[in-house]
Design a protein around this motif. Structure first.
Motif, PDB file in Angstrom:
ATOM      1  N   MET A   1       0.750   8.853  -0.214  1.00  0.00           N
ATOM      2  CA  MET A   1       0.668   7.901  -1.323  1.00  0.00           C
ATOM      3  C   MET A   1       0.228   6.539  -0.791  1.00  0.00           C
ATOM      4  SD  MET A   1       3.797   6.658  -3.748  1.00  0.00           S
ATOM      5  CE  MET A   1       3.564   5.371  -4.955  1.00  0.00           C
ATOM      6  N   THR A   2      -0.490   5.793  -1.563  1.00  0.00           N
ATOM      7  CA  THR A   2      -0.949   4.467  -1.169  1.00  0.00           C
ATOM      8  C   THR A   2      -0.073   3.399  -1.810  1.00  0.00           C
ATOM      9  OG1 THR A   2      -2.469   4.408  -3.013  1.00  0.00           O
ATOM     10  CG2 THR A   2      -3.325   5.222  -0.936  1.00  0.00           C
ATOM     11  N   SER A   3       1.236   3.524  -1.570  1.00  0.00           N
ATOM     12  CA  SER A   3       2.243   2.676  -2.201  1.00  0.00           C
ATOM     13  C   SER A   3       1.977   2.627  -3.698  1.00  0.00           C
ATOM     14  CB  SER A   3       2.280   1.284  -1.551  1.00  0.00           C
ATOM     15  OG  SER A   3       1.202   0.491  -1.976  1.00  0.00           O
TER      16      SER A   3
ATOM     17  N   GLY B   1       5.761  10.316  -3.688  1.00  0.00           N
ATOM     18  CA  GLY B   1       5.021   9.640  -2.647  1.00  0.00           C
ATOM     19  C   GLY B   1       5.939   8.835  -1.762  1.00  0.00           C
ATOM     20  N   ARG B   2       5.352   7.928  -1.039  1.00  0.00           N
ATOM     21  CA  ARG B   2       6.063   7.168  -0.020  1.00  0.00           C
ATOM     22  C   ARG B   2       7.237   6.361  -0.578  1.00  0.00           C
ATOM     23  NH1 ARG B   2       3.233   2.260   3.379  1.00  0.00           N
ATOM     24  NH2 ARG B   2       4.996   1.753   4.744  1.00  0.00           N
ATOM     25  N   LEU B   3       7.077   5.809  -1.759  1.00  0.00           N
ATOM     26  CA  LEU B   3       8.105   4.946  -2.319  1.00  0.00           C
ATOM     27  C   LEU B   3       8.928   5.634  -3.411  1.00  0.00           C
ATOM     28  CD1 LEU B   3       6.255   1.527  -2.421  1.00  0.00           C
ATOM     29  CD2 LEU B   3       7.954   2.335  -0.790  1.00  0.00           C
ATOM     30  N   LYS B   4       8.913   6.951  -3.407  1.00  0.00           N
ATOM     31  CA  LYS B   4       9.726   7.698  -4.361  1.00  0.00           C
ATOM     32  C   LYS B   4      11.203   7.326  -4.309  1.00  0.00           C
ATOM     33  CE  LYS B   4      10.765  12.484  -5.716  1.00  0.00           C
ATOM     34  NZ  LYS B   4      10.507  13.919  -5.402  1.00  0.00           N
TER      35      LYS B   4
ATOM     36  N   ASP C   1       5.586   0.140   7.945  1.00  0.00           N
ATOM     37  CA  ASP C   1       5.722   1.596   8.048  1.00  0.00           C
ATOM     38  C   ASP C   1       7.169   2.047   7.869  1.00  0.00           C
ATOM     39  OD1 ASP C   1       3.005   1.831   8.508  1.00  0.00           O
ATOM     40  OD2 ASP C   1       3.212   1.759  10.695  1.00  0.00           O
ATOM     41  N   ARG C   2       8.110   1.154   8.198  1.00  0.00           N
ATOM     42  CA  ARG C   2       9.525   1.503   8.128  1.00  0.00           C
ATOM     43  C   ARG C   2      10.102   1.356   6.724  1.00  0.00           C
ATOM     44  NH1 ARG C   2      12.103  -2.511  10.418  1.00  0.00           N
ATOM     45  NH2 ARG C   2      14.075  -1.351  10.612  1.00  0.00           N
ATOM     46  N   THR C   3       9.278   0.986   5.758  1.00  0.00           N
ATOM     47  CA  THR C   3       9.800   0.648   4.431  1.00  0.00           C
ATOM     48  C   THR C   3      10.580   1.790   3.794  1.00  0.00           C
ATOM     49  OG1 THR C   3       8.042  -0.964   4.029  1.00  0.00           O
ATOM     50  CG2 THR C   3       9.156  -0.051   2.103  1.00  0.00           C
ATOM     51  N   THR C   4      10.041   2.994   3.828  1.00  0.00           N
ATOM     52  CA  THR C   4      10.710   4.131   3.189  1.00  0.00           C
ATOM     53  C   THR C   4      12.056   4.402   3.834  1.00  0.00           C
ATOM     54  OG1 THR C   4       8.576   5.120   2.634  1.00  0.00           O
ATOM     55  CG2 THR C   4      10.501   6.551   2.552  1.00  0.00           C
ATOM     56  N   LYS C   5      12.088   4.415   5.162  1.00  0.00           N
ATOM     57  CA  LYS C   5      13.337   4.680   5.878  1.00  0.00           C
ATOM     58  C   LYS C   5      14.361   3.590   5.595  1.00  0.00           C
ATOM     59  CE  LYS C   5      15.144   5.499  10.537  1.00  0.00           C
ATOM     60  NZ  LYS C   5      14.795   5.595  11.983  1.00  0.00           N
TER      61      LYS C   5
END
Length: 406
Positions: free
Chosen positions: A1-3, A161-164, A236-240
């Motif tokens: 996903m592209t945010s 996606g990434r920010l789910k 890159d660490r945003t989801t975690k």
């Protein structure tokens, strides 16, 4: 996903791109425009402004209107802020999950039900009608539950996606709203018991509302809104980090609310300490996101930053009060934090977010967007300084004239 942007940097539009919406930063996705979301947002934000106007009138009439202070606080939080959260949590959930836009009639029904319930609650408490208060509280719980079910349906079968994980913040916030409504009903109808039990339930109600219903969606949204407003690449660490922050703040708040309701001070302080750790972890990531380039909206960036600072200050002071005094005595200290939370945090985060979002959602093109943004940002620096100076003067233990000036 592209945010939630139209490109991989996370610097584009937060209004909800889906497949085929790679239209460049700041452009409104075709599927949102075609679905009539713009018109719905415009109508819904009239409600937000209406509640804000009523809250200001209640403040002005506090010397002559019964329970005016209570009315002003709840017109602002339950009326204006709740309406805004219901609007934007649905909007962002669709964008983050790349999900199908919910049926417009269902969205309008949930929003209308919530606003009708809030009006009933205000009238019921104002006129001392416990039956109307109880019915309205049940109606608010029903609207919140319907909103929660809508979010759950969006997650099923959505691309995600990434920010789910951010959508989980909205779901946890709805649970906090339901708990806050039940606690508020107990307080308003005399079901809280004696003074000691009342103090614990009142503090539980304040915390679950301000830190749960409002604090959780704000923290979650900032993970994607903050870099977007700055115009920088998302870490890159945003989801975690977002998962860790939700675990710390959500579990900490749950412990604190349960302990306060039971009158247990030290477990409540421990839960609040977990919440503070989670908020500090999120802010650490936000600070590391800052770069030297010019933000997309300097006004929005500074307001969001100032509001988040006030949240940290309020939570730290809140924790100190709970750790140092019994619950009944802690109420007085925590009441002094209300200007910090209501104006410094909640009002400022609402103004800052809408300063960035409304030009994107309501404009018809780049020129229109620039004109709307210029209007919303007019005199933003003096307004920022005045608002935050006022919050500090009102919250600090200063002589009466200083508080009045604030």
């Amino acid at each position: 996903m592209t945010s939630i942007a139209s490109g991989p940097t996370g610097t584009g539009d937060v209004s909800g791109p889906g497949k085929g919406d790679a239209s460049g930063p700041g452009k409104y996705p075709n599927r949102f425009r075609a679905s009539g979301v713009k018109a719905r947002h415009l109508r819904a934000h009239v409600l937000v402004m209406g509640w804000l106007a009523l809250a200001l009138l209640a403040v002005a009439a506090q010397d002559s209107l019964p329970v005016a202070r209570w009315l002003a606080v709840h017109m602002f939080l339950l009326g204006a802020v709740t309406t805004a959260i219901l609007i934007w949590s649905e909007h962002f959930a669709v964008a983050l999950l790349h999900a199908k836009i919910p049926d417009a009639r269902g969205s309008a029904t949930r929003l209308a039900t919530a606003n009708l319930a809030v009006a009933g609650l205000l009238i019921g408490v104002w006129t001392a009608q416990p039956v109307l208060t109880a019915i309205s509280a049940a109606l608010l719980v029903a609207a919140a539950t319907a909103h929660l079910m809508m979010l759950i349906r969006l997650r099923r079968g959505a691309l995600g996606g990434r920010l789910k994980p951010i959508v989980s913040y909205y779901q946890a916030a709805i649970a906090a709203l339901i708990a806050g409504a039940v606690l508020g009903w107990l307080l308003a109808t005399g079901g809280a018991g004696g003074p000691d039990r009342y103090a614990g339930l009142r503090l539980a109600h304040i915390h679950v509302t301000l830190l749960g219903w409002i604090g959780l969606p704000v923290l979650g949204t900032l993970f994607m809104l903050w870099p977007t407003v700055l115009g920088v690449r998302m870490k890159d660490r945003t989801t975690k980090v977002s998962r860790w922050v939700l675990w710390l703040t959500g579990s900490g708040l749950l412990v604190a609310i349960a302990a306060l309701a039971l009158g247990w001070r030290w477990p409540a302080a421990a839960g609040l300490a977990l919440y503070a750790d989670g908020a500090a972890l999120a802010v650490n990531l936000f600070v590391r996101t800052v770069r030297g380039n010019r933000p997309v909206s300097a006004a929005a960036a500074w307001m969001l930053a100032a509001a988040t600072c006030w949240l940290l200050i309020a939570v730290a002071a809140d924790l100190a009060w709970l750790a140092a005094r019994p619950l009944a005595a802690a109420q007085t200290g925590i009441d002094t934090l209300l200007p910090v939370l209501l104006i410094g945090f909640v009002a400022q985060i609402l103004i800052g977010a809408l300063t960035y979002l409304l030009p994107v959602v309501l404009s018809t093109g780049p020129k229109d967007r620039a004109a709307v943004r210029a209007l919303l940002e007019r005199g933003w620096l003096p307004r920022l300084v005045a608002l935050n100076t006022g919050v500090a003067l009102a919250a600090l233990p200063l002589p009466g004239p200083a508080a009045t000036t604030g």
